[in-house]
Design a protein around this motif. Sequence first.
Motif, PDB file in Angstrom:
ATOM      1  N   SER A  25      -3.525   2.471  -6.083  1.00 38.39           N
ATOM      2  CA  SER A  25      -3.229   2.908  -4.721  1.00 38.39           C
ATOM      3  C   SER A  25      -2.086   2.141  -4.084  1.00 38.39           C
ATOM      4  O   SER A  25      -1.819   2.296  -2.892  1.00 38.39           O
ATOM      5  CB  SER A  25      -4.479   2.775  -3.840  1.00 38.39           C
ATOM      6  OG  SER A  25      -4.884   1.417  -3.763  1.00 38.39           O
ATOM      7  N   LYS A  64       0.851  -1.185   0.000  1.00 40.44           N
ATOM      8  CA  LYS A  64       0.000   0.000   0.000  1.00 40.44           C
ATOM      9  C   LYS A  64       0.893   1.244   0.000  1.00 40.44           C
ATOM     10  O   LYS A  64       1.950   1.264   0.621  1.00 40.44           O
ATOM     11  CB  LYS A  64      -0.915   0.003   1.221  1.00 40.44           C
ATOM     12  CG  LYS A  64      -1.933  -1.132   1.236  1.00 40.44           C
ATOM     13  CD  LYS A  64      -2.881  -1.041   0.047  1.00 40.44           C
ATOM     14  CE  LYS A  64      -3.947  -2.127   0.094  1.00 40.44           C
ATOM     15  NZ  LYS A  64      -4.849  -2.059  -1.098  1.00 40.44           N
ATOM     16  N   ASP A  65       0.468   2.284  -0.707  1.00 41.72           N
ATOM     17  CA  ASP A  65       1.367   3.421  -0.912  1.00 41.72           C
ATOM     18  C   ASP A  65       1.807   4.145   0.364  1.00 41.72           C
ATOM     19  O   ASP A  65       2.853   4.799   0.347  1.00 41.72           O
ATOM     20  CB  ASP A  65       0.803   4.407  -1.944  1.00 41.72           C
ATOM     21  CG  ASP A  65      -0.511   5.029  -1.548  1.00 41.72           C
ATOM     22  OD1 ASP A  65      -1.073   4.657  -0.503  1.00 41.72           O
ATOM     23  OD2 ASP A  65      -0.991   5.906  -2.286  1.00 41.72           O
ATOM     24  N   LYS A 106       3.118   7.429  -7.339  1.00 37.56           N
ATOM     25  CA  LYS A 106       2.783   7.661  -5.938  1.00 37.56           C
ATOM     26  C   LYS A 106       3.993   8.133  -5.139  1.00 37.56           C
ATOM     27  O   LYS A 106       3.832   8.767  -4.082  1.00 37.56           O
ATOM     28  CB  LYS A 106       2.218   6.379  -5.307  1.00 37.56           C
ATOM     29  CG  LYS A 106       0.848   5.979  -5.820  1.00 37.56           C
ATOM     30  CD  LYS A 106      -0.219   6.964  -5.338  1.00 37.56           C
ATOM     31  CE  LYS A 106      -1.608   6.495  -5.735  1.00 37.56           C
ATOM     32  NZ  LYS A 106      -2.671   7.395  -5.220  1.00 37.56           N
TER      33      LYS A 106
END
Length: 283
Positions: A197, A145-146, A203
């Motif tokens: 995401s 997850k970012d 990101k």
Amino acid sequence: MVTSVQLADDLAGQVRSPTVDGLPDGYEYGVTRYADVILQRAFPGRFEDLRKALDAFAPTLDELRAGGGGRTEFVRRFDESLARMREEGERVWGKQNITVQKDIGLDGDTEPVSRVRGHEIDMFGFGSLAQPLPGVAIEMEWNNKDPFFDRDLINFQALHREGAIAVGVIVTRGPDFQALVSGVIRSKDGGYKYGASSTHWEKLVPRVNLGGGGECPLLLIGIQPERIDGIEPVLEVRGLLDQADQMIAPGTWRSQFESYDEARSAARSLRETALALLPPVSG
């Protein structure tokens, strides 16, 4: 006269292209605060170690499609390729926790006031055998997850401020790679892997440009499609999916179909054909 835009483009903390030679092909690179120059000139041994590890890095399509859980096999191989590097026969890379202790006192009579153990670094390279600190920290964020980027950047910032690391390196999926695999490669339950995401180049860079990592010089490395062994089926699927999108694009569908419903039906059929070429991996 220097404009405000020119000033913004020249900020040391902004991600820009590297200036050193010798970085392997097949990656997108970005640096802040001359991280590439620092790494190559102040830590030539660690620069060469990283260069060799990147040059040998070649995940396979089967590995990309395999189920998750734990440390991904090719990420483990990357770590192990660094762990095998030696300087004068001695090991210089490995997983590492760095502990920072601070003392306070008067006239040389001090007492410890804090002792903080940092997050474990995926791969930490000694500055040299004679002087391990400051060293080089590498984190590979393949498909987390970012917010994991925030954790890494905060850790790099703190360790650099305390003199423990000179350069922080983050390896992740590059922009072309992300555009290629997102919405194409599926997990065993049929859902798509490598979503928007999760950890990837687009990101990471905005976080760094907004000050992530503080004053720690950063080398950002994005894995691009040409590093993947056997990527051709993904290229084929992506090409067909793009054709399907074009079939229903405004101003385009009328040139091929009598109605939008006909265009949508044809696009749906082409998408199903494309995705069938890379079904979810069972097991």
